[in-house]
Design an enzyme around this catalytic site. Sequence first.
Site, PDB file in Angstrom:
ATOM      1  CG  HIS A  14      -1.301   3.819  11.463  1.00 40.49           C
ATOM      2  ND1 HIS A  14      -1.565   3.646  10.118  1.00 40.49           N
ATOM      3  CD2 HIS A  14      -0.022   4.257  11.545  1.00 40.49           C
ATOM      4  CE1 HIS A  14      -0.486   3.963   9.425  1.00 40.49           C
ATOM      5  NE2 HIS A  14       0.465   4.334  10.265  1.00 40.49           N
ATOM      6  CG  ASP A  16      -2.005   2.901   6.281  1.00 41.93           C
ATOM      7  OD1 ASP A  16      -2.560   3.697   5.491  1.00 41.93           O
ATOM      8  OD2 ASP A  16      -0.765   2.778   6.359  1.00 41.93           O
ATOM      9  CE  LYS A  17      -3.637  -2.537  10.640  1.00 41.39           C
ATOM     10  NZ  LYS A  17      -4.265  -3.759  10.177  1.00 41.39           N
ATOM     11  CD  GLU A  42      -9.110  -2.552  -1.548  1.00 38.36           C
ATOM     12  OE1 GLU A  42      -8.440  -2.092  -0.606  1.00 38.36           O
ATOM     13  OE2 GLU A  42      -9.006  -3.734  -1.934  1.00 38.36           O
ATOM     14  CD  GLU A  55     -14.952  -7.221  -7.553  1.00 39.13           C
ATOM     15  OE1 GLU A  55     -14.955  -6.670  -8.671  1.00 39.13           O
ATOM     16  OE2 GLU A  55     -14.549  -8.377  -7.350  1.00 39.13           O
ATOM     17  CE  LYS A 169       4.330   3.864  12.492  1.00 41.43           C
ATOM     18  NZ  LYS A 169       4.940   4.489  11.291  1.00 41.43           N
ATOM     19  CG  PHE A 234       2.219  11.640  17.415  1.00 39.40           C
ATOM     20  CD1 PHE A 234       1.409  12.066  16.366  1.00 39.40           C
ATOM     21  CD2 PHE A 234       2.389  10.277  17.587  1.00 39.40           C
ATOM     22  CE1 PHE A 234       0.780  11.173  15.530  1.00 39.40           C
ATOM     23  CE2 PHE A 234       1.769   9.358  16.753  1.00 39.40           C
ATOM     24  CZ  PHE A 234       0.968   9.800  15.720  1.00 39.40           C
ATOM     25  CG  ASP A 242       0.403   9.562   6.580  1.00 41.67           C
ATOM     26  OD1 ASP A 242       0.254   9.946   5.405  1.00 41.67           O
ATOM     27  OD2 ASP A 242       1.176   8.644   6.903  1.00 41.67           O
ATOM     28  CB  ALA A 243      -3.780   9.961   3.062  1.00 45.57           C
ATOM     29  NE  ARG A 248      -0.656   3.367   3.132  1.00 44.34           N
ATOM     30  CZ  ARG A 248      -0.784   4.667   2.835  1.00 44.34           C
ATOM     31  NH1 ARG A 248      -0.457   5.092   1.627  1.00 44.34           N
ATOM     32  NH2 ARG A 248      -1.253   5.506   3.714  1.00 44.34           N
ATOM     33  CE  LYS A 249       1.548   1.059   8.579  1.00 45.86           C
ATOM     34  NZ  LYS A 249       1.542   1.725   7.267  1.00 45.86           N
ATOM     35  CE  LYS A 269      -7.889  -8.219  -0.900  1.00 49.37           C
ATOM     36  NZ  LYS A 269      -6.540  -8.717  -1.238  1.00 49.37           N
ATOM     37  CE  LYS A 273     -13.367 -11.037  -3.255  1.00 46.72           C
ATOM     38  NZ  LYS A 273     -14.829 -11.156  -3.255  1.00 46.72           N
ATOM     39  CG  ASP A 275      -5.013 -12.018  -1.891  1.00 49.52           C
ATOM     40  OD1 ASP A 275      -4.167 -12.828  -2.300  1.00 49.52           O
ATOM     41  OD2 ASP A 275      -5.286 -10.961  -2.479  1.00 49.52           O
TER      42      ASP A 275
END
Length: 392
Positions: A14, A16-17, A42, A55, A169, A234, A242-243, A248-249, A269, A273, A275
């Site tokens: 995918h 995003d992945k 990123e 960074e 998916k 597909f 798709d960008a 984002r997931k 990260k 971090k 997060d």
Amino acid sequence: MTHLFTSESVSEGHPDKVCDRVSDTVLDLFLSAEPEARVACETFATTNRVIIGGEVRASKENLPTILGKIEGAVRAAIKDIGYEQDEFHHAHLNFQSFLHEQSADIAMGVDSGDNKDEGAGDQGLMFGYACDETDVLMPAAIHYSHKVLQKLAAVRKADADSILGPDSKSQITLVYDDEGRAVGAHKVVVSTQHSAAASISDIRKLVKPIVADVLPDGWMVNDEDLLINPTGQFIIGGPDGDAGLTGRKIIVDTYGGAAPHGGGAFSGKDPTKVDRSAAYAARYLAKNVVAAGLASRCTIQLAYAIGVAEPVSVYADTHGTGKVADKMLEEALVASMNLTPRGIREHLGLNKPIYVPTSAYGHFGRIAGEAGPGSFSWEDVSLADKLRAAVG
């Protein structure tokens, strides 16, 4: 009252992945050379293009060598996923890096000094969750959604001439009874990229046995409730279709919507971090609560302030299933683990290049050590005995 609940997963291909994989590839490169390196990488991917930014911080001796290895490592990661399409090919895509040195203001808050412990890399809140719906103490819908795509990827990679593409998916809707227990599947959706020559019938013959194998006995849905490539085609997939963006997931990465989420993404990260590291710690604590038999469901929230070592709050909720008061459990959790950023990293061994395997099919519900020494350490349940003793 019976109800339905749905979770989805997306494959390593995918878009995003793909970006999560690239970001964690960069992170692992830095940590391989320097365990105390700082990374916040990123990634953006689109048609035959991958761009990274963010960074980083490493020693002057190591930094040039690490930076020189990044492009090759990124291309190798994309090749491993399986992208050799005309419009997204590991060897031909345009790669750009805009990494820069970590902000001095952030470094000042994170670094330890003579008079202070190392602080959190940012403010924020992180949640961990566990339940007894599956043997890995994860919500069932997200667990089985991941497993379908993992098996689908294994089938694709085992056949050099596979009709399947890397992008896919899954989505599983489960039925819950009056007592809140998952008792069966209601609908299953699988969409997978495929070659131009493949028919829906061909794809269905590959996908249906995988779904049947993943779901528990008696849960397999009827053909009309198994929706495979419902759009009918597909072929164009991945970043060409798709960008993609890193992070984002976040619901796919965690509990599939079955538990709260603090909003922070993980991939790219380093573990200063919170997060990432505190979300891992919260899962570790919640899983050990359930593994200890102290509850059948447990949500943990941790919260931090930038530059401050100790969490500003620790909260436990056993949703009415706890064997002891939640307040007593909170006290036991705080006593059982050092929840400062450094304490978490040392307890779970997070300053290692262990992050690429987390970039697809979920950060939680895995087996401790499944991807090598130190991997998925937050899935270990060795704290369970200590917790039982603490509240006994």
